[in-house]
Design a protein around this motif. Sequence first.
Motif: not given
Length: 339
Positions: A153-159
């Motif tokens: 989730d460094l670049l991608t939102p967790w949802p």
Amino acid sequence: MSEAISTLTNATGRGKISLVGIGPGNQAHMTRRAREVIAEADSVIGYVTYIKLVAELIEGKEIVRKSMTEELDRAIHALELAQQGKKVALISSGDAGVYGMAGPTFEVLFQAGWTPDSDIELEIVPGATALNTCASLVGAPLTHDFCSISLSDLLTPWPVIARRLHAAASADFVCGLYNPKSGRRTQQILEAQAIFLHYRTPETPVAIVKSAYRPKQRIEMTTLAAMAECDIGMLSTVLIGNSNTFVRHGLMVTPRGYANKYAMEDGSTKDGEKAGRSLSTGLNGWVAQVQAQFAAGATCSDLAAEYGLPLSYLQRVQQMPVPEFSDAAADDPASNTAE
């Protein structure tokens, strides 16, 4: 990033950037073209670990080592060197286009005004991905539909990640988890496990492969319920089976579906099925079944819930004509071609 790239567009020169997938890291599994491109390169750029994996192939070349989080820096540096007329090999483990350097490099090049007709040539050299190299070590887990999801989730939102996990789990995909855990990211693998346990049994087979085809390779066969207790890190790929995946003699296998049509003991076709024809519960057969359910009084909402499909899709199916079945395809040699 924009300021850095804007200064690059003023440079001139003719060169080449090769995005090279080096496979799992063992040179025996590297393609011939990957070796050729690295041999032809003036400069080699890569993450420090990847540079070590090809050390024997890059002696005497200009070597640029970058850290894990410096992907854009690698791409910008490659563009700078190519504009000086150099041949640059920008290496990725696995395949450069699968969680590799192809994406950020294209972003940097497009920002700089690059086109395929520009002076700088671009080549992408494919390599074996972590997903299929890890699968090759544990059996045949990817024989049916599968997907890959990164837990980073460094670049991608967790949802966004959670929705993808939910979609893969609910649709019964075999799933390969990339970047499953790091020193700082320890909870994500637990959340992925929880989502999959909502749809899969605790006994669902799971294979965890670390450093595939490298000296510190480690393989652990486990279950969905127990996988979080295993040794998982950034060098691991987690393969989660679907509802039909099984383990036998230590090998993880996902059936292709032949047992739906054929008797496995002698290969004969089951009643109601024909070789080279869609399954009786394939599209036409299913549409006929749904049409019969509509005729019996079922509603689109009822069937959307039953099949786990969007209401709008069942409304579409409701408007379809009842399929007409013909034996003509059985006489068509092309229809008997194995998939």
